[in-house]
Motif scaffolding. Structure first.
Motif, PDB file in Angstrom:
ATOM      1  N   GLY A 129      46.676  47.294  38.677  1.00 52.28           N
ATOM      2  CA  GLY A 129      47.345  46.467  39.625  1.00 52.28           C
ATOM      3  C   GLY A 129      46.485  46.285  40.897  1.00 52.28           C
ATOM      4  N   THR A 130      45.853  47.475  41.197  1.00 48.73           N
ATOM      5  CA  THR A 130      45.081  47.177  42.463  1.00 48.73           C
ATOM      6  C   THR A 130      43.755  46.539  42.118  1.00 48.73           C
ATOM      7  OG1 THR A 130      45.968  49.369  42.966  1.00 48.73           O
ATOM      8  CG2 THR A 130      43.918  48.539  44.249  1.00 48.73           C
ATOM      9  N   ALA A 131      43.344  46.554  40.766  1.00 49.62           N
ATOM     10  CA  ALA A 131      42.258  45.809  40.640  1.00 49.62           C
ATOM     11  C   ALA A 131      42.578  44.094  40.527  1.00 49.62           C
ATOM     12  CB  ALA A 131      41.749  46.200  38.916  1.00 49.62           C
ATOM     13  N   ILE A 132      43.699  44.104  40.091  1.00 49.89           N
ATOM     14  CA  ILE A 132      43.994  42.547  40.236  1.00 49.89           C
ATOM     15  C   ILE A 132      44.297  42.096  41.709  1.00 49.89           C
ATOM     16  CG2 ILE A 132      45.809  40.934  39.771  1.00 49.89           C
ATOM     17  CD1 ILE A 132      46.543  42.482  37.200  1.00 49.89           C
ATOM     18  N   GLU A 133      44.824  42.755  42.597  1.00 46.13           N
ATOM     19  CA  GLU A 133      44.784  42.593  43.736  1.00 46.13           C
ATOM     20  C   GLU A 133      43.512  42.301  44.417  1.00 46.13           C
ATOM     21  OE1 GLU A 133      49.218  44.751  45.137  1.00 46.13           O
ATOM     22  OE2 GLU A 133      46.959  45.911  45.558  1.00 46.13           O
ATOM     23  N   SER A 134      42.594  43.349  44.119  1.00 44.71           N
ATOM     24  CA  SER A 134      41.047  43.111  44.637  1.00 44.71           C
ATOM     25  C   SER A 134      40.470  41.858  44.503  1.00 44.71           C
ATOM     26  CB  SER A 134      40.270  44.390  44.080  1.00 44.71           C
ATOM     27  OG  SER A 134      40.703  45.546  44.762  1.00 44.71           O
ATOM     28  N   CYS A 135      40.731  41.521  43.080  1.00 48.04           N
ATOM     29  CA  CYS A 135      40.173  40.030  42.649  1.00 48.04           C
ATOM     30  C   CYS A 135      41.042  39.202  43.597  1.00 48.04           C
ATOM     31  CB  CYS A 135      40.614  39.876  40.982  1.00 48.04           C
ATOM     32  SG  CYS A 135      39.248  40.700  40.204  1.00 48.04           S
ATOM     33  N   LEU A 136      42.224  39.239  43.881  1.00 51.21           N
ATOM     34  CA  LEU A 136      42.902  38.063  44.621  1.00 51.21           C
ATOM     35  C   LEU A 136      42.307  37.924  45.846  1.00 51.21           C
ATOM     36  CD1 LEU A 136      46.834  38.541  43.607  1.00 51.21           C
ATOM     37  CD2 LEU A 136      45.082  36.417  43.100  1.00 51.21           C
ATOM     38  N   GLN A 137      41.989  39.227  46.550  1.00 53.04           N
ATOM     39  CA  GLN A 137      41.440  39.336  47.916  1.00 53.04           C
ATOM     40  C   GLN A 137      39.883  38.530  47.858  1.00 53.04           C
ATOM     41  OE1 GLN A 137      42.927  40.128  50.814  1.00 53.04           O
ATOM     42  NE2 GLN A 137      41.231  39.685  51.849  1.00 53.04           N
ATOM     43  N   ALA A 138      39.299  38.983  46.696  1.00 48.98           N
ATOM     44  CA  ALA A 138      37.951  38.141  46.483  1.00 48.98           C
ATOM     45  C   ALA A 138      37.811  36.746  46.345  1.00 48.98           C
ATOM     46  CB  ALA A 138      37.147  39.037  45.473  1.00 48.98           C
ATOM     47  N   LEU A 139      39.109  36.276  45.648  1.00 49.57           N
ATOM     48  CA  LEU A 139      39.119  34.869  45.451  1.00 49.57           C
ATOM     49  C   LEU A 139      39.485  34.181  46.867  1.00 49.57           C
ATOM     50  CD1 LEU A 139      41.189  34.966  42.195  1.00 49.57           C
ATOM     51  CD2 LEU A 139      38.881  33.871  42.545  1.00 49.57           C
ATOM     52  N   TYR A 140      40.316  34.843  47.421  1.00 43.69           N
ATOM     53  CA  TYR A 140      40.533  34.266  49.046  1.00 43.69           C
ATOM     54  C   TYR A 140      39.426  34.099  49.662  1.00 43.69           C
ATOM     55  CZ  TYR A 140      42.898  33.781  53.440  1.00 43.69           C
ATOM     56  OH  TYR A 140      43.329  33.473  54.715  1.00 43.69           O
ATOM     57  N   GLU A 147      39.460  24.280  41.376  1.00 45.77           N
ATOM     58  CA  GLU A 147      40.807  24.247  41.022  1.00 45.77           C
ATOM     59  C   GLU A 147      41.054  25.132  40.187  1.00 45.77           C
ATOM     60  OE1 GLU A 147      41.535  20.357  39.493  1.00 45.77           O
ATOM     61  OE2 GLU A 147      40.883  19.077  41.232  1.00 45.77           O
ATOM     62  N   ARG A 148      40.183  25.579  39.582  1.00 46.50           N
ATOM     63  CA  ARG A 148      40.619  26.756  38.587  1.00 46.50           C
ATOM     64  C   ARG A 148      40.176  28.148  39.156  1.00 46.50           C
ATOM     65  NH1 ARG A 148      38.650  26.805  33.426  1.00 46.50           N
ATOM     66  NH2 ARG A 148      36.884  25.518  34.054  1.00 46.50           N
ATOM     67  N   LYS A 149      41.103  29.007  39.041  1.00 47.25           N
ATOM     68  CA  LYS A 149      40.736  30.529  39.459  1.00 47.25           C
ATOM     69  C   LYS A 149      41.223  31.396  38.468  1.00 47.25           C
ATOM     70  CE  LYS A 149      41.219  29.081  44.616  1.00 47.25           C
ATOM     71  NZ  LYS A 149      41.485  27.781  44.212  1.00 47.25           N
ATOM     72  N   THR A 150      40.335  32.351  38.171  1.00 43.22           N
ATOM     73  CA  THR A 150      40.587  33.350  36.967  1.00 43.22           C
ATOM     74  C   THR A 150      40.099  34.688  37.267  1.00 43.22           C
ATOM     75  OG1 THR A 150      40.560  31.502  35.234  1.00 43.22           O
ATOM     76  CG2 THR A 150      40.128  33.705  34.536  1.00 43.22           C
ATOM     77  N   ALA A 168      51.509  42.991  40.418  1.00 41.94           N
ATOM     78  CA  ALA A 168      50.243  42.030  40.955  1.00 41.94           C
ATOM     79  C   ALA A 168      49.862  40.780  40.085  1.00 41.94           C
ATOM     80  CB  ALA A 168      49.177  43.025  40.848  1.00 41.94           C
ATOM     81  N   ARG A 169      50.024  40.939  38.703  1.00 45.36           N
ATOM     82  CA  ARG A 169      49.722  39.730  37.936  1.00 45.36           C
ATOM     83  C   ARG A 169      50.845  38.426  38.421  1.00 45.36           C
ATOM     84  NH1 ARG A 169      51.973  39.860  32.741  1.00 45.36           N
ATOM     85  NH2 ARG A 169      53.732  40.613  33.819  1.00 45.36           N
ATOM     86  N   ASN A 170      51.939  38.961  38.491  1.00 44.14           N
ATOM     87  CA  ASN A 170      52.941  37.833  39.053  1.00 44.14           C
ATOM     88  C   ASN A 170      52.683  37.158  40.562  1.00 44.14           C
ATOM     89  OD1 ASN A 170      54.602  38.532  36.833  1.00 44.14           O
ATOM     90  ND2 ASN A 170      55.860  39.759  37.771  1.00 44.14           N
ATOM     91  N   ASP A 171      52.097  38.287  41.251  1.00 41.22           N
ATOM     92  CA  ASP A 171      51.615  37.438  42.544  1.00 41.22           C
ATOM     93  C   ASP A 171      50.513  36.709  42.251  1.00 41.22           C
ATOM     94  OD1 ASP A 171      53.378  39.126  43.877  1.00 41.22           O
ATOM     95  OD2 ASP A 171      51.991  40.536  44.413  1.00 41.22           O
ATOM     96  N   ALA A 172      49.501  37.007  41.550  1.00 38.25           N
ATOM     97  CA  ALA A 172      48.465  36.033  41.150  1.00 38.25           C
ATOM     98  C   ALA A 172      48.730  34.649  40.415  1.00 38.25           C
ATOM     99  CB  ALA A 172      47.443  36.699  40.021  1.00 38.25           C
ATOM    100  N   VAL A 173      49.601  34.683  39.665  1.00 39.01           N
ATOM    101  CA  VAL A 173      50.213  33.616  38.988  1.00 39.01           C
ATOM    102  C   VAL A 173      51.081  32.635  40.160  1.00 39.01           C
ATOM    103  CG1 VAL A 173      51.991  32.642  37.400  1.00 39.01           C
ATOM    104  CG2 VAL A 173      50.482  34.670  36.763  1.00 39.01           C
ATOM    105  N   ARG A 174      51.769  33.274  41.026  1.00 40.62           N
ATOM    106  CA  ARG A 174      52.413  32.512  42.054  1.00 40.62           C
ATOM    107  C   ARG A 174      51.520  31.923  42.865  1.00 40.62           C
ATOM    108  NH1 ARG A 174      56.594  36.492  41.931  1.00 40.62           N
ATOM    109  NH2 ARG A 174      55.083  38.060  42.996  1.00 40.62           N
ATOM    110  N   GLU A 175      49.981  32.494  42.933  1.00 43.81           N
ATOM    111  CA  GLU A 175      48.964  31.874  43.601  1.00 43.81           C
ATOM    112  C   GLU A 175      48.338  30.732  42.947  1.00 43.81           C
ATOM    113  OE1 GLU A 175      48.460  32.261  46.814  1.00 43.81           O
ATOM    114  OE2 GLU A 175      50.200  33.310  47.201  1.00 43.81           O
ATOM    115  N   GLY A 176      48.822  30.544  41.705  1.00 42.42           N
ATOM    116  CA  GLY A 176      47.946  29.547  40.704  1.00 42.42           C
ATOM    117  C   GLY A 176      46.524  30.132  40.172  1.00 42.42           C
ATOM    118  N   VAL A 177      46.635  31.542  40.034  1.00 44.88           N
ATOM    119  CA  VAL A 177      45.496  32.165  39.445  1.00 44.88           C
ATOM    120  C   VAL A 177      45.959  32.688  38.075  1.00 44.88           C
ATOM    121  CG1 VAL A 177      43.992  34.181  39.873  1.00 44.88           C
ATOM    122  CG2 VAL A 177      44.692  33.181  41.875  1.00 44.88           C
ATOM    123  N   ARG A 212      48.073  39.938  31.072  1.00 41.49           N
ATOM    124  CA  ARG A 212      48.022  38.525  30.900  1.00 41.49           C
ATOM    125  C   ARG A 212      49.116  37.755  31.707  1.00 41.49           C
ATOM    126  NH1 ARG A 212      49.618  35.870  25.346  1.00 41.49           N
ATOM    127  NH2 ARG A 212      51.567  36.486  26.482  1.00 41.49           N
ATOM    128  N   GLY A 213      48.689  36.679  32.321  1.00 41.07           N
ATOM    129  CA  GLY A 213      49.487  35.734  33.054  1.00 41.07           C
ATOM    130  C   GLY A 213      48.890  34.493  33.518  1.00 41.07           C
TER     131      GLY A 213
END
Length: 244
Positions: A129-140, A147-150, A168-177, A212-213
């Motif tokens: 979960g923290t790994a996904i959060e780290s990626c979301l921060q990096a994407l930001y 347009e596509r973020k993975t 964390a996955r659900n947060d990513a999906v809400r951000e369009g990731v 996955r999400g």
């Protein structure tokens, strides 16, 4: 003297008016790429030295693989942005190679060379979960935009530290990731932590349910660490080529 004073006042008022009514400076537009891809690799304690080297070498080889480069060149802009993060426990997340544009063999090779040179950062718990959060921060914080973020998460065991990966996955999906998973299977006979590497239902199903999400998301399985290189090439080609 009186005329000069009045003239100076009028000039001053005009300058103030020009300053206060000038349009605000527009933020610089980030360079556009076809895809922002965050590669997040598991380096927890279940990943021994040999497995770690297989993972690192697999990612490095994929970045110069002609099939991956062909997928990149086939995009509208012919370039993607990539960052590489290694993760373990909740406070063990490291950006190993910063954001870079991959648009051909030379840029892919440069990224791969940087990746190979960096020492392993840690060997702790497994905080997906923290790994996904780290990626979301990096994407930001990425210096590019797309347009596509993975988020591309690889790992050989279930979460046992920090936030639940599904949240964390659900947060990513809400951000369009989009979050894709690459579970690395371990033969039961070789596993030192069977409850970790073989959660109920199996690791592949665990990644499908908890990692996955997003639209077009998927899971690619590496049957073992030896087959990781082939799996990551297959996965990256799909991530780059998919349009949704």
């Amino acid at each position: 003297m009186r005329i000069s004073f009045i003239r100076a006042m009028l000039i001053g008022i005009a300058l103030v008016t020009m300053t206060t009514t000038a349009p605000a400076t527009q933020p610089l537009r980030k360079e556009q790429v076809d895809l922002l891809l965050c590669l997040a690799a598991d380096v927890s304690r279940s990943v021994n030295y040999e497995r770690f080297q297989l993972q690192r070498n697999g990612y490095a080889a994929a970045l110069v693989d002609k099939r991956v480069l062909q997928a990149i060149s086939s995009g509208p802009l012919g370039r993607i942005g990539v960052v590489y993060i290694e993760w373990s426990g909740q406070v063990e997340q490291k950006t190993v190679v910063e954001w870079a544009i991959i648009d051909g063999f030379d840029s892919g090779q440069h990224f791969a060379e940087q990746l190979i040179e960096v020492p392993r950062p840690f060997t702790g718990m497994t905080a997906i979960g923290t790994a996904i959060e780290s990626c979301l921060q990096a994407l930001y914080e990425a210096p590019y935009d797309a347009e596509r973020k993975t988020v591309d998460v690889s790992g050989d065991g279930a979460n046992n530290d920090g936030r639940e990966p599904a949240d964390a996955r659900n947060d990513a999906v809400r951000e369009g990731v989009v979050v894709n998973g690459l579970p690395i299977l371990t033969p039961l006979a070789l596993s030192r932590h069977p409850n970790h590497t073989h959660p109920p239902g199996g690791l592949e199903e665990y990644f499908r349910v908890n990692v996955r999400g997003g639209p077009g998301s998927f899971v690619v399985v590496a049957e073992d660490h030896q087959s990781f290189a082939a799996a990551i090439v297959k996965k990256m080609i799909a991530e780059i080529a998919i349009r949704w």
